[in-house]
Design a protein around this motif. Structure first.
Motif, short mmCIF file in Angstrom:
data_model
loop_
_atom_site.label_atom_id
_atom_site.label_comp_id
_atom_site.label_asym_id
_atom_site.label_seq_id
_atom_site.Cartn_x
_atom_site.Cartn_y
_atom_site.Cartn_z
N ALA A 196 0.96 -1.40 0.18
CA ALA A 196 -0.05 0.05 0.36
C ALA A 196 0.99 1.35 -0.22
N GLU A 197 0.49 1.98 -0.79
CA GLU A 197 1.37 3.18 -0.84
C GLU A 197 0.28 4.32 -1.49
N GLN A 198 0.95 5.87 -0.79
CA GLN A 198 -0.08 6.90 -1.17
C GLN A 198 0.65 7.66 -2.39
N ASN A 199 1.84 7.36 -2.40
CA ASN A 199 2.90 7.74 -4.39
C ASN A 199 3.38 6.61 -4.63
N ALA A 200 3.41 7.91 -5.85
CA ALA A 200 4.08 6.33 -6.93
C ALA A 200 5.60 5.66 -6.98
N LYS A 201 6.78 6.52 -5.54
CA LYS A 201 7.56 5.45 -5.89
C LYS A 201 7.70 3.97 -6.10
N GLU A 228 -2.36 5.82 -19.20
CA GLU A 228 -3.06 6.42 -20.20
C GLU A 228 -4.47 7.07 -19.22
N ASN A 229 -4.88 6.95 -17.91
CA ASN A 229 -5.76 7.73 -17.71
C ASN A 229 -5.61 9.11 -17.37
N ASP A 230 -6.06 10.47 -18.07
CA ASP A 230 -5.30 11.25 -17.69
C ASP A 230 -5.76 11.66 -16.67
N ALA A 231 -6.64 11.62 -15.62
CA ALA A 231 -6.98 11.56 -14.48
C ALA A 231 -6.30 10.79 -13.24
N LEU A 232 -5.62 9.29 -13.48
CA LEU A 232 -5.23 9.25 -12.44
C LEU A 232 -3.77 9.58 -12.24
N ARG A 233 -3.66 10.07 -13.71
CA ARG A 233 -1.97 10.62 -14.07
C ARG A 233 -1.07 11.82 -13.09
N ARG A 234 -2.41 12.06 -13.80
CA ARG A 234 -2.71 13.40 -12.66
C ARG A 234 -2.84 13.33 -10.87
N ALA A 235 -3.63 13.04 -10.59
CA ALA A 235 -3.58 12.13 -9.08
C ALA A 235 -2.87 11.48 -8.82
N TYR A 236 -1.92 11.02 -9.04
CA TYR A 236 -0.80 9.67 -8.82
C TYR A 236 0.67 10.51 -8.94
N PHE A 237 0.79 10.97 -10.39
CA PHE A 237 1.48 11.18 -10.83
C PHE A 237 2.98 12.91 -10.96
N GLY A 238 1.40 13.57 -10.46
CA GLY A 238 1.76 15.32 -10.10
C GLY A 238 2.10 15.29 -12.11
N LEU A 239 1.79 14.67 -12.91
CA LEU A 239 1.34 15.47 -14.01
C LEU A 239 0.33 16.05 -15.16
#
Ligand code: ATP
Length: 240
Positions: A196-201, A228-239
């Motif tokens: 379990a993690e809060q960030n993408a490391k 490939e999912n914009d919302a998830l990318r923003r939420a977890y990768f900060g992009l």
């Protein structure tokens, strides 16, 4: 080359969990296949720790089933789950007043004499930092070294599934890399991981990802599909 279909090791089906009357998890389905590493992502308070605790029987499961290696373990006690090869790595592993060697010996107490020594030596080979400091008190270790000791202790009994709650917490980037490299090595043997993690490391380790959103599974799939999912990318990768 023919690939065998994945064999489920841990299966949660329709799990509902909570504390007294407060429900935290709602109808959670999650699978970790043999040799697979699965990362569970979710914001603070989304229920990640609660889900991991449910696998160990540390919280009350209101509804749903848990299977491990095809056996229904929903009603088994924690020690019975540990004996089947599930270990949960806690943050506070290690007695601070004892040396690394003594801590490992305590972890290995259920292995017969020769096997305990052999396993500890194998672990020293995998964790040189622990070998170098084997006579140092666990309390004198840095946060990263203590995490290594925790992982080594968790692996002593050759578990089939290692469960970790936020292993990156409090770790420098250097130690995050080291923990990832150690875990990759054991994965290549026979170990499955649920992290379990809060960030993408830790996503570099992940064969598959689940996201937990207010106690419900949101996304499940590969890291590539997640990116490939914009919302998830923003939420977890900060992009963007
Ligand atoms: P964090 O990253 O902060 O650990 P999490 O995703 O692991 O968050 P949980 O710790 O599982 O989330 O908490 C989920 C919900 O359950 C939160 O609302 C929390 O307040 C509640 N909760 C957790 N432990 C208990 C407890 N022992 N008694 C009552 N409520 C609890």
């Amino acid at each position: 080359m023919q690939h065998e279909p994945p064999r489920p090791l841990l299966e949660l089906a329709g799990i509902a969990v909570g504390y007294r009357r407060m429900q935290v998890l709602w109808g959670v389905d999650l699978v970790v296949n043999e040799h697979e590493s699965v990362v569970l992502l979710g914001a603070n308070g989304s229920g990640k720790t609660t889900l991991l605790k449910a696998v160990m029987n540390l919280v009350e499961v209101f509804a749903g089933r848990i299977r491990f290696a095809t056996e229904d373990i929903t009603r088994l006690r924690i020690d019975q789950r540990v004996r089947r090869g599930i270990v949960f790595m806690s943050e506070t592993s290690g007695f601070p007043g004892l040396t690394i060697e003594e801590n490992l010996l305590i972890g290995a107490q259920f292995l017969a004499g020769q096997r305990a020594r052999r396993r500890i030596d194998e672990l020293y080979a995998a964790f040189p930092v622990l070998a170098e400091r084997r006579r140092a008190a666990a309390g004198s270790l840095s946060g990263g070294q203590r995490k290594m000791l925790g992982i080594a202790k968790a692996l002593i009994g050759n578990p089939r599934l290692l469960i970790m709650d936020e292993p990156s917490a409090g770790l420098s980037p250097l130690y995050v890399k080291e923990v990832i490299s150690v875990l990759s090595r054991f994965r290549a043997e026979d170990l499955a991981l649920l992290i379990a993690e809060q960030n993408a490391k830790f996503l570099v380790l992940a064969d598959r990802v689940y996201t937990l959103d207010n106690g419900r599974i949101g996304f499940s799939g590969t890291v590539a599909a997640m990116q490939e999912n914009d919302a998830l990318r923003r939420a977890y990768f900060g992009l963007q």
